[in-house]
Design a protein around this motif. Structure first.
Motif, mmCIF file in Angstrom:
data_model
loop_
_atom_site.group_PDB
_atom_site.id
_atom_site.type_symbol
_atom_site.label_atom_id
_atom_site.label_comp_id
_atom_site.label_asym_id
_atom_site.label_seq_id
_atom_site.Cartn_x
_atom_site.Cartn_y
_atom_site.Cartn_z
ATOM 1 N N GLY A 143 10.705 2.479 8.042
ATOM 2 C CA GLY A 143 10.358 3.860 7.730
ATOM 3 C C GLY A 143 10.902 4.372 6.412
ATOM 4 N N GLY A 144 11.604 3.527 5.682
ATOM 5 C CA GLY A 144 12.195 3.963 4.423
ATOM 6 C C GLY A 144 11.182 4.311 3.357
ATOM 7 N N ALA A 145 10.089 3.571 3.292
ATOM 8 C CA ALA A 145 9.075 3.850 2.270
ATOM 9 C C ALA A 145 8.469 5.234 2.470
ATOM 10 C CB ALA A 145 7.990 2.784 2.288
ATOM 11 N N ALA A 146 8.185 5.600 3.705
ATOM 12 C CA ALA A 146 7.630 6.933 3.971
ATOM 13 C C ALA A 146 8.624 8.024 3.576
ATOM 14 C CB ALA A 146 7.250 7.070 5.449
ATOM 15 N N LEU A 147 9.910 7.777 3.805
ATOM 16 C CA LEU A 147 10.927 8.744 3.393
ATOM 17 C C LEU A 147 11.003 8.859 1.875
ATOM 18 C CD1 LEU A 147 13.789 7.872 5.898
ATOM 19 C CD2 LEU A 147 12.318 9.903 5.913
ATOM 20 N N LEU A 148 10.888 7.738 1.176
ATOM 21 C CA LEU A 148 10.892 7.773 -0.286
ATOM 22 C C LEU A 148 9.685 8.529 -0.827
ATOM 23 C CD1 LEU A 148 12.005 4.141 -1.156
ATOM 24 C CD2 LEU A 148 13.285 6.248 -1.586
ATOM 25 N N VAL A 149 8.510 8.288 -0.254
ATOM 26 C CA VAL A 149 7.310 8.987 -0.703
ATOM 27 C C VAL A 149 7.444 10.486 -0.426
ATOM 28 C CG1 VAL A 149 4.820 9.245 -0.384
ATOM 29 C CG2 VAL A 149 5.833 6.958 -0.519
ATOM 30 N N LEU B 170 -1.085 -5.576 -2.821
ATOM 31 C CA LEU B 170 -0.084 -4.776 -2.101
ATOM 32 C C LEU B 170 -0.745 -4.054 -0.921
ATOM 33 C CD1 LEU B 170 1.948 -3.439 -5.147
ATOM 34 C CD2 LEU B 170 2.458 -5.379 -3.646
ATOM 35 N N VAL B 171 -1.190 -4.847 0.026
ATOM 36 C CA VAL B 171 -1.937 -4.364 1.191
ATOM 37 C C VAL B 171 -1.119 -3.348 1.985
ATOM 38 C CG1 VAL B 171 -3.040 -5.079 3.352
ATOM 39 C CG2 VAL B 171 -3.258 -6.494 1.297
ATOM 40 N N GLU B 172 0.153 -3.654 2.220
ATOM 41 C CA GLU B 172 1.005 -2.745 3.002
ATOM 42 C C GLU B 172 1.183 -1.416 2.284
ATOM 43 O OE1 GLU B 172 1.841 -5.873 2.202
ATOM 44 O OE2 GLU B 172 2.073 -6.950 4.100
ATOM 45 N N ALA B 173 1.309 -1.440 0.966
ATOM 46 C CA ALA B 173 1.458 -0.199 0.202
ATOM 47 C C ALA B 173 0.204 0.659 0.325
ATOM 48 C CB ALA B 173 1.749 -0.500 -1.271
ATOM 49 N N TYR C 219 0.045 4.468 1.912
ATOM 50 C CA TYR C 219 -0.473 5.663 1.236
ATOM 51 C C TYR C 219 -1.589 6.301 2.053
ATOM 52 C CZ TYR C 219 2.229 3.704 -2.593
ATOM 53 O OH TYR C 219 3.241 3.189 -3.363
ATOM 54 N N ALA C 220 -2.478 5.503 2.609
ATOM 55 C CA ALA C 220 -3.550 6.053 3.442
ATOM 56 C C ALA C 220 -2.972 6.756 4.660
ATOM 57 C CB ALA C 220 -4.507 4.941 3.864
ATOM 58 N N ARG C 221 -1.987 6.136 5.302
ATOM 59 C CA ARG C 221 -1.347 6.732 6.484
ATOM 60 C C ARG C 221 -0.669 8.057 6.152
ATOM 61 N NH1 ARG C 221 1.402 2.560 7.666
ATOM 62 N NH2 ARG C 221 3.470 3.193 7.015
ATOM 63 N N LEU C 222 -0.170 8.193 4.902
ATOM 64 C CA LEU C 222 0.527 9.413 4.488
ATOM 65 C C LEU C 222 -0.402 10.472 3.898
ATOM 66 C CD1 LEU C 222 3.740 7.832 2.930
ATOM 67 C CD2 LEU C 222 3.431 8.815 5.215
ATOM 68 N N GLY C 223 -1.705 10.242 3.992
ATOM 69 C CA GLY C 223 -2.658 11.264 3.575
ATOM 70 C C GLY C 223 -3.206 11.131 2.171
#
Length: 87
Positions: A24-30, A53-56, A60-64
């Motif tokens: 969950g760290g990437a979502a917190l950074l974004v 960078l499929v996961e990236a 981004y899609a998941r975060l809107g």
């Protein structure tokens, strides 16, 4: 995060050490980057990424973020995203 113009911020990099990914760290950074963009007065945030960078892209899609037309000509950019920021 940097301003491209008074209303548009660009997220330039998100990096999470390989051993810490999936927590969950990437979502917190974004989210922190979005807060920084709002503090700079931006109403939208844009970013670019590569095809491999499929996961990236999924993050981004998941975060809107929505895939959009290119906003730069970076030679490594293959996908561009945009998100409207609400206060």
């Amino acid at each position: 995060v940097r301003l491209l113009d008074p209303a548009t911020a660009e997220l330039t990099r998100v990096f999470v050490h390989e051993g810490l990914r999936g927590r969950g760290g990437a979502a917190l950074l974004v989210a922190a980057a979005e807060d920084a963009a709002r503090a700079l007065g931006a109403g939208r945030i844009v970013l670019d990424t590569r095809t491999d960078l499929v996961e990236a892209r999924a993050l981004y899609a998941r975060l809107g973020y929505a895939e959009t037309a290119p906003h730069n000509d970076d030679r490594y950019a293959e996908h561009w995203f945009r998100k409207e920021l609400v206060n």
